[in-house]
Design a protein around this motif. Sequence first.
Motif, PDB file in Angstrom:
ATOM      1  N   GLN A   1     -11.841   6.564   4.482  1.00  0.00           N
ATOM      2  CA  GLN A   1     -11.245   5.606   3.544  1.00  0.00           C
ATOM      3  C   GLN A   1     -11.806   4.192   3.708  1.00  0.00           C
ATOM      4  O   GLN A   1     -11.431   3.303   2.948  1.00  0.00           O
ATOM      5  CB  GLN A   1      -9.723   5.542   3.740  1.00  0.00           C
ATOM      6  CG  GLN A   1      -8.944   6.718   3.192  1.00  0.00           C
ATOM      7  CD  GLN A   1      -7.457   6.540   3.415  1.00  0.00           C
ATOM      8  OE1 GLN A   1      -6.902   6.985   4.427  1.00  0.00           O
ATOM      9  NE2 GLN A   1      -6.796   5.880   2.489  1.00  0.00           N
TER      10      GLN A   1
ATOM     11  N   GLU B   1      -5.021   6.670  -5.245  1.00  0.00           N
ATOM     12  CA  GLU B   1      -5.925   6.899  -4.122  1.00  0.00           C
ATOM     13  C   GLU B   1      -6.528   5.575  -3.696  1.00  0.00           C
ATOM     14  O   GLU B   1      -7.109   4.855  -4.508  1.00  0.00           O
ATOM     15  CB  GLU B   1      -7.023   7.879  -4.525  1.00  0.00           C
ATOM     16  CG  GLU B   1      -6.493   9.269  -4.860  1.00  0.00           C
ATOM     17  CD  GLU B   1      -7.621  10.253  -5.094  1.00  0.00           C
ATOM     18  OE1 GLU B   1      -8.361  10.539  -4.128  1.00  0.00           O
ATOM     19  OE2 GLU B   1      -7.771  10.712  -6.227  1.00  0.00           O
TER      20      GLU B   1
ATOM     21  N   GLU C   1       0.669   4.397  -2.638  1.00  0.00           N
ATOM     22  CA  GLU C   1       0.640   5.808  -2.237  1.00  0.00           C
ATOM     23  C   GLU C   1       1.750   6.600  -2.907  1.00  0.00           C
ATOM     24  O   GLU C   1       1.527   7.724  -3.372  1.00  0.00           O
ATOM     25  CB  GLU C   1       0.757   5.924  -0.717  1.00  0.00           C
ATOM     26  CG  GLU C   1      -0.518   5.599   0.028  1.00  0.00           C
ATOM     27  CD  GLU C   1      -0.432   5.984   1.492  1.00  0.00           C
ATOM     28  OE1 GLU C   1       0.558   6.638   1.885  1.00  0.00           O
ATOM     29  OE2 GLU C   1      -1.352   5.629   2.244  1.00  0.00           O
ATOM     30  N   ARG C   2       2.958   6.023  -2.954  1.00  0.00           N
ATOM     31  CA  ARG C   2       4.079   6.724  -3.602  1.00  0.00           C
ATOM     32  C   ARG C   2       3.795   6.978  -5.075  1.00  0.00           C
ATOM     33  O   ARG C   2       4.268   7.969  -5.640  1.00  0.00           O
ATOM     34  CB  ARG C   2       5.371   5.914  -3.455  1.00  0.00           C
ATOM     35  CG  ARG C   2       5.961   5.910  -2.052  1.00  0.00           C
ATOM     36  CD  ARG C   2       7.402   5.395  -2.057  1.00  0.00           C
ATOM     37  NE  ARG C   2       7.499   4.031  -2.564  1.00  0.00           N
ATOM     38  CZ  ARG C   2       7.385   2.940  -1.814  1.00  0.00           C
ATOM     39  NH1 ARG C   2       7.149   3.065  -0.507  1.00  0.00           N
ATOM     40  NH2 ARG C   2       7.506   1.737  -2.355  1.00  0.00           N
TER      41      ARG C   2
ATOM     42  N   TYR D   1       0.829  -1.209   0.000  1.00  0.00           N
ATOM     43  CA  TYR D   1       0.000   0.000   0.000  1.00  0.00           C
ATOM     44  C   TYR D   1       0.865   1.262   0.000  1.00  0.00           C
ATOM     45  O   TYR D   1       0.474   2.288  -0.572  1.00  0.00           O
ATOM     46  CB  TYR D   1      -0.961  -0.020   1.184  1.00  0.00           C
ATOM     47  CG  TYR D   1      -2.033  -1.072   1.004  1.00  0.00           C
ATOM     48  CD1 TYR D   1      -3.123  -0.841   0.172  1.00  0.00           C
ATOM     49  CD2 TYR D   1      -1.912  -2.314   1.625  1.00  0.00           C
ATOM     50  CE1 TYR D   1      -4.073  -1.827  -0.023  1.00  0.00           C
ATOM     51  CE2 TYR D   1      -2.865  -3.302   1.424  1.00  0.00           C
ATOM     52  CZ  TYR D   1      -3.941  -3.049   0.596  1.00  0.00           C
ATOM     53  OH  TYR D   1      -4.879  -4.037   0.392  1.00  0.00           O
TER      54      TYR D   1
END
Length: 314
Positions: free
Chosen positions: A91, A61, A56-57, A52
Motif C-alpha cells: 500500500q 481502496e 475503509e468503511r 482513513y
Amino acid sequence: MASIPQPQPQHILQLSEDQRKRFVASFDRVYSDIDGVLWSMEHNVPRAIEGYAALERAGKEVTFVTNNSVRTVDQCIKRFGRLGMKVAPEQIWHPAQTTVHYLRSIKFEGLIYIIATKEFKDILRAAGFKLLDGPNEFIEETYECLAKHIFDRQPVSAVIIDVDFNLSSPKLMRAHLYLRRPECILIAGATDRILPVAKDVNIIGPGMFTSILIESSGREAIAMGKPGRDLGDMLMKHHRITVPSRVLMIGDMLAQDVCFGRRCGFQTLLVLSGGCTLQQLQSEKHPELLPDYYADSVADLVQLFDGESIKSHV
C-alpha cells in the motif's frame, strides 16, 4: 477574449447534501500523501486515523504515495502501527520503489550513477542494479583534483537523483558529464522544490538540484515522484485504473499532490494540515494547482461520510 473563471475549491464540510452524496459516490480508490497529511516532523495530525477508517468503511481502496524515500517502507509501517493503522507494504509507494518498477519495465541492465540516500541505494542494490556514486569525501579545491573525481570512462547508462543530505557540486558535475552521452537517461525521484519541515519553516528540496541537471544537460527527467505523469501512468497500470476520475488524490501540497492529481485526471482534495495554508490556497490562480476540494485535515472525512455536512463551516 475574456478568460473563463476557474471554479473555486469547495470545503468538503460546506457541500450541500446532494453534493456530498455525489462526491462520496464519485471515487473508488484513494491515493494519499503521508507527510503533512498523517504526520509531520513535529506531531501527528489529530484524528487522521479516523479519516482513513471512514474511507475503509465506505469501501474505498487506499494507497499511500509519498515523495519521501528517506524513510523506509518498514519505518513507515511501524509509524502507522503506532497510530493504530494496519498498512501493508504494497500500500506504500515511494520514489525508490517506483524507480525499481520503472527500470524493470524497460529491462534496464546498465550501470547507474546515483545521487541519493543510503536507503534509496539499498533498495536499488537489493533489486539487482549496479550503482556508482560519489565522490563522498571532501576534495582538494583545485581543478586538477576536481577532474580526478568527476571524469571517468565508466559506461553509465542512467543518472538517478533524489534526496541526498550530502549533495555536493562535484556530484552534480559528475552526473552532468554522464548525461552528455545520448544513451544516458535521467531519472528523478522526489521533485519537491521546497520541503516544509516545521510550521512556517521550509528548506530547499531535491527538485531544485534536479532542475540544475535538467537545465545544464538539456534533458527531460523521467519523474518517479509526484507530480510526475510517469509515476501516475505506472500507478494506473498497476491498479488497472481505466477511469482516472474515479480516483481521489489527497495531499497537503499544491505543487506536488494537487498538480499530480490534475495531470493524471484524478479528483483532488487538499488538506490544510501540512505544507499549504488557507491563505496560500486562496491566492493560488494556476488551474493546475487548484484542487477540487479542500479540508482542514483528513479527519473531516469522518463528518463527510457520516452525512453531517456543515454548510456554515469556516
